[in-house]
Design an enzyme around this catalytic site. Sequence first.
Site, mmCIF file in Angstrom:
data_model
loop_
_atom_site.group_PDB
_atom_site.id
_atom_site.type_symbol
_atom_site.label_atom_id
_atom_site.label_comp_id
_atom_site.label_asym_id
_atom_site.label_seq_id
_atom_site.Cartn_x
_atom_site.Cartn_y
_atom_site.Cartn_z
ATOM 1 N N ARG A 69 -16.669 3.024 -13.887
ATOM 2 C CA ARG A 69 -17.184 4.134 -13.093
ATOM 3 C C ARG A 69 -17.691 5.220 -14.041
ATOM 4 O O ARG A 69 -16.971 5.640 -14.943
ATOM 5 C CB ARG A 69 -16.091 4.668 -12.167
ATOM 6 C CG ARG A 69 -15.519 3.586 -11.262
ATOM 7 C CD ARG A 69 -14.426 4.142 -10.392
ATOM 8 N NE ARG A 69 -14.948 5.055 -9.404
ATOM 9 C CZ ARG A 69 -14.944 4.814 -8.082
ATOM 10 N NH1 ARG A 69 -14.458 3.675 -7.639
ATOM 11 N NH2 ARG A 69 -15.410 5.694 -7.237
ATOM 12 N N CYS A 129 -15.543 21.131 -1.196
ATOM 13 C CA CYS A 129 -14.468 20.625 -0.346
ATOM 14 C C CYS A 129 -13.128 21.254 -0.713
ATOM 15 O O CYS A 129 -12.750 21.313 -1.871
ATOM 16 C CB CYS A 129 -14.378 19.113 -0.454
ATOM 17 S SG CYS A 129 -15.894 18.304 0.056
ATOM 18 N N CYS A 160 -10.621 19.231 -2.705
ATOM 19 C CA CYS A 160 -11.165 18.631 -3.913
ATOM 20 C C CYS A 160 -11.232 19.592 -5.078
ATOM 21 O O CYS A 160 -11.147 19.180 -6.224
ATOM 22 C CB CYS A 160 -12.553 18.092 -3.590
ATOM 23 S SG CYS A 160 -13.220 17.056 -4.863
ATOM 24 N N MET A 207 -4.260 12.670 -2.262
ATOM 25 C CA MET A 207 -3.732 12.582 -3.615
ATOM 26 C C MET A 207 -3.756 13.936 -4.313
ATOM 27 O O MET A 207 -4.612 14.764 -4.047
ATOM 28 C CB MET A 207 -4.559 11.579 -4.433
ATOM 29 C CG MET A 207 -4.501 10.159 -3.893
ATOM 30 S SD MET A 207 -5.698 9.109 -4.722
ATOM 31 C CE MET A 207 -5.059 9.160 -6.394
ATOM 32 N N ARG A 221 -13.102 4.453 -16.516
ATOM 33 C CA ARG A 221 -14.056 5.476 -16.113
ATOM 34 C C ARG A 221 -14.516 6.289 -17.304
ATOM 35 O O ARG A 221 -13.744 6.507 -18.248
ATOM 36 C CB ARG A 221 -13.455 6.397 -15.045
ATOM 37 C CG ARG A 221 -12.148 6.990 -15.415
ATOM 38 C CD ARG A 221 -11.287 7.257 -14.216
ATOM 39 N NE ARG A 221 -11.243 6.176 -13.274
ATOM 40 C CZ ARG A 221 -10.461 5.109 -13.421
ATOM 41 N NH1 ARG A 221 -9.679 4.997 -14.474
ATOM 42 N NH2 ARG A 221 -10.479 4.163 -12.529
ATOM 43 N N ASP A 273 -11.821 37.832 14.832
ATOM 44 C CA ASP A 273 -12.350 37.734 13.476
ATOM 45 C C ASP A 273 -13.802 37.271 13.471
ATOM 46 O O ASP A 273 -14.612 37.771 12.687
ATOM 47 C CB ASP A 273 -11.495 36.762 12.658
ATOM 48 C CG ASP A 273 -12.005 36.595 11.244
ATOM 49 O OD1 ASP A 273 -11.999 37.587 10.492
ATOM 50 O OD2 ASP A 273 -12.423 35.475 10.892
#
Length: 630
Positions: free
Chosen positions: A83, A94, A97, A259, A329, A600
Site C-alpha cells: 500500500r 473526518c 480520523c 480503531m 506500506r 444554537d
Amino acid sequence: MSEMRERVVDGIVLCSQVACPQVGCPQVDSPSSSPPAREQLPTCPPALSLQDVSPRMQFLRENPVPFSAFLTDSFGRQHSYLRISLTEKCNLRCQYCMPEEGVPLTPKADLLTTEEILTLARLFVKEGVDKIRLTGGEPLIRPDVVDIVAQLHQLEGLRTIGITTNGINLARLLPKLQKAGLNAINISLDTLVPAKFEFIVRRKGFHKVMEGIHKAIELGYSPVKVNCVVMRGLNEDELLDFVALTEGLPLDVRFIEYMPFDGNKWNFKKMVSYKEMLDTLRQRWPELAMLSGEESSTAKSFKIPGFRGHISFITSMSEHFCGTCSRLRITADGNLKVCLFGNSEVSLRDHLRAGASEAELLSIIGAAVGRKKRQHAELFLMFHDSPPAIPSISSKDSLGVQSLRHRVSFSNQVATLCPGRWVPQTPPLAQRGLGSDSPHRHYSSHSDSDTDPKCLSPVSRAPASHSGPLRTSDQLTHVDTEGRAAMVDVGGKPSTERVAVASAVVLLGHMAFKHIQENQLKKGDALVVAQLAGIQAAKVTSQLIPLCHHVALSHVQVRLELDSTRHAVVIQASCRAQGPTGVEMEALTSAAVAALTLYDMCKAVSRDIVLGEIKLISKTGGQRGDFHRT
C-alpha cells in the site's frame, strides 16, 4: 478521511503521519422509484470475466512471479500486497480520523516524488508483490494520480491496482483511471444520512460521493467495496440499512471495527465488535451465511441468499488477522512500515536519495520485514484489558435516523424507502437545491412517521389518562437518610419494558421560523441536526445527569413539527428499554437537547427565542404505575 480509513480497511495501512488528514468519508446510494425525483442508478453490467481483463492479466494469473526471500518474514509470511500513500493531504476532515486541530504536514521536498514512487513499486513487484493499493490522505487529490496508475499498469507481475478514496473526486476521474488500469475500488462511507455525513466529515460533498459510487457501478466494477467504520452512538443504528443496499447492488459493504490512532480520542465504549454487529444482523436475517475466502484476507465475508452483493467485517480489534498478514506500506514521505501498529519505520526515501543500489535497498527492506513481530501485541493488551463494550442500541426496531423525512417538501438530500429496503437517492444535477416550495416541514426519526399525519399536533393527541394508580413518595429517592446525594439501587427491581414520551416547544419568532421553514439557515438543516442531537442525547443521558443509571435503549424516536400559528417547533421524544429503571430522563434529555440545538442553529438570525414546555407526556412500566399527562 485518512489512512485511518486506509489502515482500517484491508486491515492495515497508515499514511506518512502518525495522524494523517483523512482519506475521506463517502456515502453510498442505490436506485428507487420513490419521490422526490432522483437520478436512477444505472443497471450494473456483469463483473468483468478473466478474458475481459486482458491477455496479459490472464498470463500473470496463470504464471505467478517467483516470490522473494526479502519479503518473507521470520514467521513465513509472504508479503505480496503493498500500500502506497500518495499524499498526506485530504479534502475532508473526518472526526474519527484526525484531531480537530489538524496535523502538521511534511514539507513537499520531503515527500516521495512520482519517480521515486515508481522506482520503489518496480522493486517490490520484481520481488513478488502482485497487488498495490494507492492511499492517502486522499489519493485522488494528487494531480498525477492517473499517470501513476498508468505506469504501474506496465509493471510485469502486478495483477491488481486498487485505490481507497473518499469518493469526492471519483466520478470525474474514474473513467480515466479505469482506462489507465485501475481495477479495484474502495470507497469510504460511514452513514446514509446526509446531515450526519456533514457532521462526521466536517465538510459538504455527499452528492459527489454518490455520483462516484454510481459511476463505479456504471463502469462495471464489481464488487464496489464500501468501507464503513462503525462507531457506537454515531452510526451503529444504520447497520441494517447498509446491508439492505446489497440486495440489488454489487456492493461489498465492509464494516470496520473502530480503531485507535493518535488524535482520535479512541475509547473502547465507541467500538462495536464484529460479534455484536453480526448478532444484530442475524436477528434480521437469520439466513446470513459466511463465505469462504483467501487465507490472507482481512475480511470475514457473509452473504444473504438472493442478494446481489455481500457484506464483510474487518475485525482488527476483536479478532486480529496478524497470522496471515501479507501487507506492507510505504508512507507519503517514503517510510516503510511493516505493521500498522508498530512504531518502527525505515526511510526508503533517504536511502534512495543517497544513491543506494537495488541490492542495498533490498537488504534494507529484507531486514525490516525480518523484524516484523508475530502480532501487534500492545494494541490487544490495551483492548482486551478494557471493560466490555456497552450493549448495542440497535434492535429489531432500530433507530430510523436514515429515514429523516418531511411531508410534501424536504431538502432532497435524504434517504427514501423502497419496498423492502432503504435506498438513498441522488437527484439529477439540475434538481440538487434545497426544496422550499412548501411551508410544511415535518421530521421523524421513526420510519412510519408519514403514516401519522397528526404526529405532533398539540390539538390532536389522544385523551390523556392514567392506566393505574401513580404512587408517589414523600421522600426524595436520590437522597440518603443523612441528606447526601446517592444513586438508587435498582438491583432488586424486576426487569420490565419501560417507555417514556417527553416534549418541548421552541418559540422562534417570525424570522427564524421562516428560515427553518424554507431551510435557508447557513448552518444547515436545523430540523435534521436537532433530531440527531436529540437521539444522541438520549443515549448519553447517564453521562449528563449524575445520578441516572445507564440504560441500554432499544428504541429512540424524535419528531419535530413546525407550528405556524406560534412560529414554533414542537418536539416530541420517546424512548424504550427493557430493564429495572425507567427512561423518562432519557426522553426529557432528548427533547431538551433537541430544543437547545434549535436555538444554537438559529441564534445568528435571532436571539429572541424561547425554550419552554419541557415536560413528561407519559411513562409506562415500573412499580410506581403508568403516567399519562392530562
